[in-house]
Design a protein around this motif. Structure first.
Motif, mmCIF file in Angstrom:
data_model
loop_
_atom_site.group_PDB
_atom_site.id
_atom_site.type_symbol
_atom_site.label_atom_id
_atom_site.label_comp_id
_atom_site.label_asym_id
_atom_site.label_seq_id
_atom_site.Cartn_x
_atom_site.Cartn_y
_atom_site.Cartn_z
ATOM 1 N N VAL A 35 0.857 -1.182 0.000
ATOM 2 C CA VAL A 35 0.000 0.000 0.000
ATOM 3 C C VAL A 35 0.897 1.237 0.000
ATOM 4 O O VAL A 35 1.744 1.399 0.874
ATOM 5 C CB VAL A 35 -0.916 0.004 1.239
ATOM 6 C CG1 VAL A 35 -1.845 1.213 1.207
ATOM 7 C CG2 VAL A 35 -1.729 -1.284 1.284
ATOM 8 N N PRO A 37 0.628 5.054 0.087
ATOM 9 C CA PRO A 37 -0.216 6.261 0.251
ATOM 10 C C PRO A 37 0.321 7.457 -0.527
ATOM 11 O O PRO A 37 -0.462 8.255 -1.038
ATOM 12 C CB PRO A 37 -0.153 6.532 1.760
ATOM 13 C CG PRO A 37 0.330 5.268 2.387
ATOM 14 C CD PRO A 37 1.158 4.566 1.357
ATOM 15 N N ASP A 40 -0.897 7.031 -3.769
ATOM 16 C CA ASP A 40 -2.307 6.669 -3.716
ATOM 17 C C ASP A 40 -2.611 5.448 -4.572
ATOM 18 O O ASP A 40 -3.484 5.458 -5.432
ATOM 19 C CB ASP A 40 -3.180 7.851 -4.164
ATOM 20 C CG ASP A 40 -4.617 7.670 -3.670
ATOM 21 O OD1 ASP A 40 -4.854 6.772 -2.840
ATOM 22 O OD2 ASP A 40 -5.498 8.424 -4.125
ATOM 23 N N ILE A 62 -6.499 4.371 -3.545
ATOM 24 C CA ILE A 62 -6.600 3.421 -2.437
ATOM 25 C C ILE A 62 -8.034 3.349 -1.928
ATOM 26 O O ILE A 62 -8.544 2.284 -1.604
ATOM 27 C CB ILE A 62 -5.642 3.829 -1.294
ATOM 28 C CG1 ILE A 62 -4.192 3.680 -1.768
ATOM 29 C CG2 ILE A 62 -5.874 2.970 -0.059
ATOM 30 C CD1 ILE A 62 -3.161 4.189 -0.779
ATOM 31 N N ASP A 63 -8.702 4.493 -1.884
ATOM 32 C CA ASP A 63 -10.105 4.527 -1.469
ATOM 33 C C ASP A 63 -10.966 3.587 -2.284
ATOM 34 O O ASP A 63 -11.807 2.854 -1.761
ATOM 35 C CB ASP A 63 -10.662 5.949 -1.641
ATOM 36 C CG ASP A 63 -10.581 6.720 -0.347
ATOM 37 O OD1 ASP A 63 -10.080 6.136 0.641
ATOM 38 O OD2 ASP A 63 -11.003 7.889 -0.328
ATOM 39 N N SER A 66 -10.181 -0.027 -1.535
ATOM 40 C CA SER A 66 -10.689 -0.523 -0.256
ATOM 41 C C SER A 66 -12.181 -0.827 -0.335
ATOM 42 O O SER A 66 -12.700 -1.630 0.430
ATOM 43 C CB SER A 66 -10.389 0.474 0.868
ATOM 44 O OG SER A 66 -11.021 1.704 0.617
ATOM 45 N N LEU A 77 -4.905 -3.749 3.300
ATOM 46 C CA LEU A 77 -5.461 -2.412 3.493
ATOM 47 C C LEU A 77 -5.812 -2.178 4.960
ATOM 48 O O LEU A 77 -5.639 -1.078 5.478
ATOM 49 C CB LEU A 77 -6.691 -2.224 2.607
ATOM 50 C CG LEU A 77 -6.370 -2.058 1.120
ATOM 51 C CD1 LEU A 77 -7.616 -2.251 0.283
ATOM 52 C CD2 LEU A 77 -5.753 -0.698 0.837
ATOM 53 N N TYR A 82 -6.570 1.424 6.227
ATOM 54 C CA TYR A 82 -7.573 1.923 5.302
ATOM 55 C C TYR A 82 -8.902 1.218 5.392
ATOM 56 O O TYR A 82 -9.873 1.595 4.786
ATOM 57 C CB TYR A 82 -7.068 1.835 3.861
ATOM 58 C CG TYR A 82 -6.038 2.876 3.561
ATOM 59 C CD1 TYR A 82 -6.418 4.144 3.176
ATOM 60 C CD2 TYR A 82 -4.689 2.589 3.699
ATOM 61 C CE1 TYR A 82 -5.472 5.111 2.932
ATOM 62 C CE2 TYR A 82 -3.727 3.560 3.455
ATOM 63 C CZ TYR A 82 -4.138 4.804 3.067
ATOM 64 O OH TYR A 82 -3.204 5.771 2.841
ATOM 65 N N LEU A 83 -8.896 0.117 6.151
ATOM 66 C CA LEU A 83 -10.091 -0.703 6.133
ATOM 67 C C LEU A 83 -10.315 -1.277 7.523
ATOM 68 O O LEU A 83 -9.362 -1.698 8.180
ATOM 69 C CB LEU A 83 -9.877 -1.842 5.132
ATOM 70 C CG LEU A 83 -11.093 -2.533 4.567
ATOM 71 C CD1 LEU A 83 -11.863 -1.596 3.659
ATOM 72 C CD2 LEU A 83 -10.645 -3.759 3.768
#
Ligand SMILES: [Zn+2]
Length: 88
Positions: A35, A37, A40, A62-63, A66, A77, A82-83
């Motif tokens: 991942v 960030p 992204d 990434i949004d 997820s 994630l 993120y999750l």
């Protein structure tokens, strides 16, 4: 050394991947994800050498990843924050 590659076949449901360390296998064999960030994006990691290989295709943003994540990707994630694990 061969360059990383992706091969799709019409009569095979999975994608054949090849790493520069000479590992080759199916996309379904990938259980490690990097991942990133800053960029992204999420990148598959080679099961053999552990290197992220963007040539195999990245998931971004990434949004978005997820929202559709399952299995090992969801775990990666979750670890990166993120999750929610087993989450809503
Ligand atoms: Zn490798």
């Amino acid at each position: 050394m061969s360059e990383p590659s992706v091969a799709r076949s019409l009569d095979h449901p999975n994608v054949q991947l090849q790493c520069r360390c000479s590992w080759s296998g199916l996309d379904a064999d990938i259980t490690d994800w990097d991942v990133q960030p800053k960029r992204d994006r999420v990148v598959r990691k080679c099961p053999d050498c552990g290197e992220p290989v963007p040539e195999w295709g990245t998931l971004r943003p990434i949004d978005g990843a997820s929202r559709i994540a399952r299995g090992s990707l969801a775990d990666a994630l979750a670890e990166a924050g993120y999750l929610e694990r087993n989450g809503v």
